[in-house]
Design an enzyme around this catalytic site. Structure first.
Site, PDB file in Angstrom:
ATOM      1  N   HIS A   1       0.822  -1.213   0.000  1.00 51.90           N
ATOM      2  CA  HIS A   1       0.000   0.000   0.000  1.00 51.90           C
ATOM      3  C   HIS A   1       0.852   1.256   0.000  1.00 51.90           C
ATOM      4  O   HIS A   1       0.923   1.972   1.004  1.00 51.90           O
ATOM      5  CB  HIS A   1      -0.934  -0.019   1.222  1.00 51.90           C
ATOM      6  CG  HIS A   1      -1.987  -1.074   1.147  1.00 51.90           C
ATOM      7  ND1 HIS A   1      -2.398  -1.813   2.233  1.00 51.90           N
ATOM      8  CD2 HIS A   1      -2.710  -1.516   0.089  1.00 51.90           C
ATOM      9  CE1 HIS A   1      -3.350  -2.650   1.850  1.00 51.90           C
ATOM     10  NE2 HIS A   1      -3.548  -2.501   0.551  1.00 51.90           N
TER      11      HIS A   1
ATOM     12  N   HIS B   1      -0.396  -8.869   0.651  1.00 54.50           N
ATOM     13  CA  HIS B   1      -1.438  -9.029   1.676  1.00 54.50           C
ATOM     14  C   HIS B   1      -2.120 -10.393   1.640  1.00 54.50           C
ATOM     15  O   HIS B   1      -2.846 -10.739   2.557  1.00 54.50           O
ATOM     16  CB  HIS B   1      -2.485  -7.911   1.505  1.00 54.50           C
ATOM     17  CG  HIS B   1      -1.837  -6.583   1.247  1.00 54.50           C
ATOM     18  ND1 HIS B   1      -1.621  -6.096  -0.031  1.00 54.50           N
ATOM     19  CD2 HIS B   1      -1.279  -5.687   2.084  1.00 54.50           C
ATOM     20  CE1 HIS B   1      -0.994  -4.946   0.037  1.00 54.50           C
ATOM     21  NE2 HIS B   1      -0.765  -4.661   1.306  1.00 54.50           N
TER      22      HIS B   1
ATOM     23  N   CYS C   1       3.178 -12.283   1.824  1.00 57.08           N
ATOM     24  CA  CYS C   1       4.252 -12.374   2.813  1.00 57.08           C
ATOM     25  C   CYS C   1       4.211 -13.748   3.492  1.00 57.08           C
ATOM     26  O   CYS C   1       3.124 -14.223   3.878  1.00 57.08           O
ATOM     27  CB  CYS C   1       4.085 -11.280   3.866  1.00 57.08           C
ATOM     28  SG  CYS C   1       5.316 -11.443   5.177  1.00 57.08           S
TER      29      CYS C   1
ATOM     30  N   HIS D   1     -10.198  -5.183   4.895  1.00 54.35           N
ATOM     31  CA  HIS D   1      -8.778  -5.130   4.536  1.00 54.35           C
ATOM     32  C   HIS D   1      -8.430  -6.365   3.693  1.00 54.35           C
ATOM     33  O   HIS D   1      -8.895  -7.469   3.992  1.00 54.35           O
ATOM     34  CB  HIS D   1      -7.923  -5.086   5.810  1.00 54.35           C
ATOM     35  CG  HIS D   1      -6.477  -4.816   5.515  1.00 54.35           C
ATOM     36  ND1 HIS D   1      -5.619  -5.808   5.094  1.00 54.35           N
ATOM     37  CD2 HIS D   1      -5.751  -3.663   5.532  1.00 54.35           C
ATOM     38  CE1 HIS D   1      -4.422  -5.268   4.879  1.00 54.35           C
ATOM     39  NE2 HIS D   1      -4.482  -3.972   5.145  1.00 54.35           N
TER      40      HIS D   1
ATOM     41  N   GLU E   1      -5.918  -8.295   3.548  1.00 58.44           N
ATOM     42  CA  GLU E   1      -5.359  -9.446   4.279  1.00 58.44           C
ATOM     43  C   GLU E   1      -6.477 -10.247   4.956  1.00 58.44           C
ATOM     44  O   GLU E   1      -6.434 -11.484   5.000  1.00 58.44           O
ATOM     45  CB  GLU E   1      -4.336  -8.969   5.322  1.00 58.44           C
ATOM     46  CG  GLU E   1      -3.708 -10.138   6.074  1.00 58.44           C
ATOM     47  CD  GLU E   1      -2.702  -9.707   7.135  1.00 58.44           C
ATOM     48  OE1 GLU E   1      -2.019  -8.668   6.953  1.00 58.44           O
ATOM     49  OE2 GLU E   1      -2.602 -10.411   8.155  1.00 58.44           O
TER      50      GLU E   1
ATOM     51  N   THR F   1      -1.890  -9.495  10.677  1.00 54.44           N
ATOM     52  CA  THR F   1      -0.475  -9.309  11.052  1.00 54.44           C
ATOM     53  C   THR F   1      -0.120  -7.864  11.403  1.00 54.44           C
ATOM     54  O   THR F   1       0.937  -7.627  11.983  1.00 54.44           O
ATOM     55  CB  THR F   1       0.438  -9.745   9.891  1.00 54.44           C
ATOM     56  OG1 THR F   1       0.090  -8.975   8.731  1.00 54.44           O
ATOM     57  CG2 THR F   1       0.315 -11.220   9.601  1.00 54.44           C
TER      58      THR F   1
ATOM     59  N   SER G   1      -2.578  -0.450   6.787  1.00 52.10           N
ATOM     60  CA  SER G   1      -2.988  -0.738   8.161  1.00 52.10           C
ATOM     61  C   SER G   1      -1.832  -0.500   9.131  1.00 52.10           C
ATOM     62  O   SER G   1      -1.988   0.168  10.154  1.00 52.10           O
ATOM     63  CB  SER G   1      -3.475  -2.184   8.245  1.00 52.10           C
ATOM     64  OG  SER G   1      -3.630  -2.587   9.573  1.00 52.10           O
TER      65      SER G   1
ATOM     66  N   SER H   1       5.470  -0.275   4.329  1.00 51.15           N
ATOM     67  CA  SER H   1       5.404  -0.205   2.867  1.00 51.15           C
ATOM     68  C   SER H   1       5.968   1.103   2.319  1.00 51.15           C
ATOM     69  O   SER H   1       5.858   1.376   1.121  1.00 51.15           O
ATOM     70  CB  SER H   1       3.948  -0.371   2.423  1.00 51.15           C
ATOM     71  OG  SER H   1       3.087   0.379   3.258  1.00 51.15           O
TER      72      SER H   1
HETATM   73  O1  0JX Z   1      -2.226  -2.414   5.014  1.00 53.41           O
HETATM   74  P1  0JX Z   1      -1.049  -3.233   5.452  1.00 53.41           P
HETATM   75  O2  0JX Z   1      -0.324  -2.655   6.589  1.00 53.41           O
HETATM   76  O3  0JX Z   1      -1.452  -4.663   5.686  1.00 53.41           O
HETATM   77  O4  0JX Z   1      -0.094  -3.343   4.196  1.00 53.41           O
HETATM   78  P2  0JX Z   1       1.064  -2.443   3.604  1.00 53.41           P
HETATM   79  O5  0JX Z   1       1.019  -1.061   4.066  1.00 53.41           O
HETATM   80  O6  0JX Z   1       1.042  -2.683   2.141  1.00 53.41           O
HETATM   81  O7  0JX Z   1       2.359  -3.110   4.261  1.00 53.41           O
HETATM   82  C1  0JX Z   1       3.024  -4.160   3.697  1.00 53.41           C
HETATM   83  C2  0JX Z   1       2.257  -5.408   3.489  1.00 53.41           C
HETATM   84  C3  0JX Z   1       1.828  -5.999   4.773  1.00 53.41           C
HETATM   85  C4  0JX Z   1       1.267  -7.196   4.808  1.00 53.41           C
HETATM   86  O8  0JX Z   1       1.102  -7.759   6.001  1.00 53.41           O
HETATM   87 FE1  SF4 Z   2       5.033  -9.493   6.283  1.00 50.70          FE
HETATM   88 FE2  SF4 Z   2       4.756  -8.069   8.502  1.00 50.70          FE
HETATM   89 FE3  SF4 Z   2       5.751  -6.956   6.358  1.00 50.70          FE
HETATM   90 FE4  SF4 Z   2       3.182  -7.622   6.420  1.00 50.70          FE
HETATM   91  S1  SF4 Z   2       4.194  -6.053   7.653  1.00 50.70           S
HETATM   92  S2  SF4 Z   2       4.600  -7.917   4.738  1.00 50.70           S
HETATM   93  S3  SF4 Z   2       3.286  -9.519   7.641  1.00 50.70           S
HETATM   94  S4  SF4 Z   2       6.686  -8.661   7.520  1.00 50.70           S
END
Ligand code: 0JX
Ligand code: SF4
Length: 317
Positions: free
Chosen positions: A49, A82, A104, A132, A134, A173, A232, A275
């Site tokens: 994201h 996700h 992930c 969401h 995920e 997560t 998130s 992210s």
């Molecule tokens: O919205 P999230 O925090 O789940 O995703 P984002 O910001 O793309 O972060 C990386 C992916 C996380 C997956 O757990």
């Molecule tokens: Fe994986 Fe955590 Fe990163 Fe999400 S935030 S992609 S679960 S390591």
């Protein structure tokens, strides 16, 4: 005439911050898929994201869509970090699409736990945020009705279950560590035999970034969190700082900074969601430097040293 001296600004930068191992891996999968198959490579949902990341990959030949039926026949498709419901790879296979799963590994682990628990006859209470991707992906690992979503403490207080002695819980997560603990306390009080595969499924990156922003929140007047409103884990960092009694705001890039926020502010905290690329952190530091004499220092709470393997077939691309 000499320009007036810039006012001083202390900048405390949280560590860890920014990219986690799952994000690094997901972005690399898209890049390697483009190298291996040539452009375009389709990506179902934003790979992570973050608009900057998505735009950079678009420039390299990625095309982002929300649903698999927007992917034409004969082109490869990558599933986002996700995770996706089981029906998505099944449909891709049925259409003969080459697909790469950038879910992930820590999200996939929750998927496997959900399957195992349901196979063992447990009903799952899943702590997460409705809508969401995920959460949609994890619910899509098990038959409809096998899992109930719990978003809040009141949800945990009110949830009605058919067999209170046969429950398990799992979590998204990227939740708030503190909010999740509060929800779990209620579930454990109401359902003392609820089964937990682990303490919760909040990943190392999410909890480390929350601890890091917590550590500096008390020392600053304002916290800036770089991330997308869709992210998130980034939104949770803002909440953690606010919960510590500090003003905090989410920004996507340096252009979102409003210098009116800095009235009377001498110390600022800065962090970035999992992210958000480090380049955007530097962009923000540089932008602050146009107005202030910035003295930056890193506040590290834990060193991270985690990397995930690429899927088979891509390592040598
Ligand atoms: O919205 P999230 O925090 O789940 O995703 P984002 O910001 O793309 O972060 C990386 C992916 C996380 C997956 O757990
Ligand atoms: Fe994986 Fe955590 Fe990163 Fe999400 S935030 S992609 S679960 S390591």
């Amino acid at each position: 005439m000499e320009a007036p001296a810039k006012p001083p600004l202390e900048l405390l930068i949280a560590a860890p911050r920014g990219f986690c191992a799952g994000v690094d891996r997901a972005i690399r999968i898209v890049e390697l898929a483009i190298e291996k198959y040539g452009a375009p490579v389709y990506v179902r949902h934003e790979i992570v994201h973050n608009k900057y990341v998505v735009d950079s990959l678009k420039a390299k030949g990625a095309i982002f869509v929300e649903e698999l039926d927007q992917v034409p026949d004969g082109v490869p498709v990558v599933f986002s970090a996700h995770g996706v419901p089981k029906a998505v790879p099944a449909k891709a296979a049925e259409r003969g699409l080459s697909y790469l799963d950038a879910t992930c590994p820590l999200v996939s682990k929750v998927h496997r736990q959900a399957e195992r628990l349901v196979a063992a006859g447990r009903h799952i209470l899943f702590i997460g945020h409705a809508g969401h991707p995920e959460v949609i992906g994890t619910f899509g690992q098990v038959p409809a009705g096998a899992m109930t979503l719990i978003e809040t403490v009141p949800d945990a207080e009110q949830v009605a279950v058919a067999d209170a002695g046969n429950l398990a819980f799992l979590t998204q997560t990227t939740l708030s560590v503190d909010d999740t603990a509060a929800v779990l306390a209620v579930l454990k009080r109401r359902f003392p035999t609820i089964l937990a595969p682990g303490a919760d499924d909040i990943c190392y990156a999410t909890s480390n970034r929350q601890s890091a922003v917590k550590a500096l929140s008390g020392q600053v007047d304002l916290v800036l969190v770089i991330g997308s409103p869709k992210s998130s884990n980034s939104m949770r960092l803002v909440e953690v700082a606010v919960r510590e009694g500090t003003c905090a705001t989410l920004i996507q890039r340096a252009d979102d900074i409003d210098f009116a926020w800095f009235e009377g502010v001498t110390r600022v905290g800065l962090t970035a969601g999992a992210s958000a690329p480090e380049l955007l952190v530097r962009e923000v530091v540089d932008r602050l430097g146009t107005r202030f004499a910035v003295a930056e220092r890193e506040v590290e709470t834990i060193a991270e040293n985690i990397a995930f393997k690429l899927p088979r077939g891509l390592e040598a691309a």
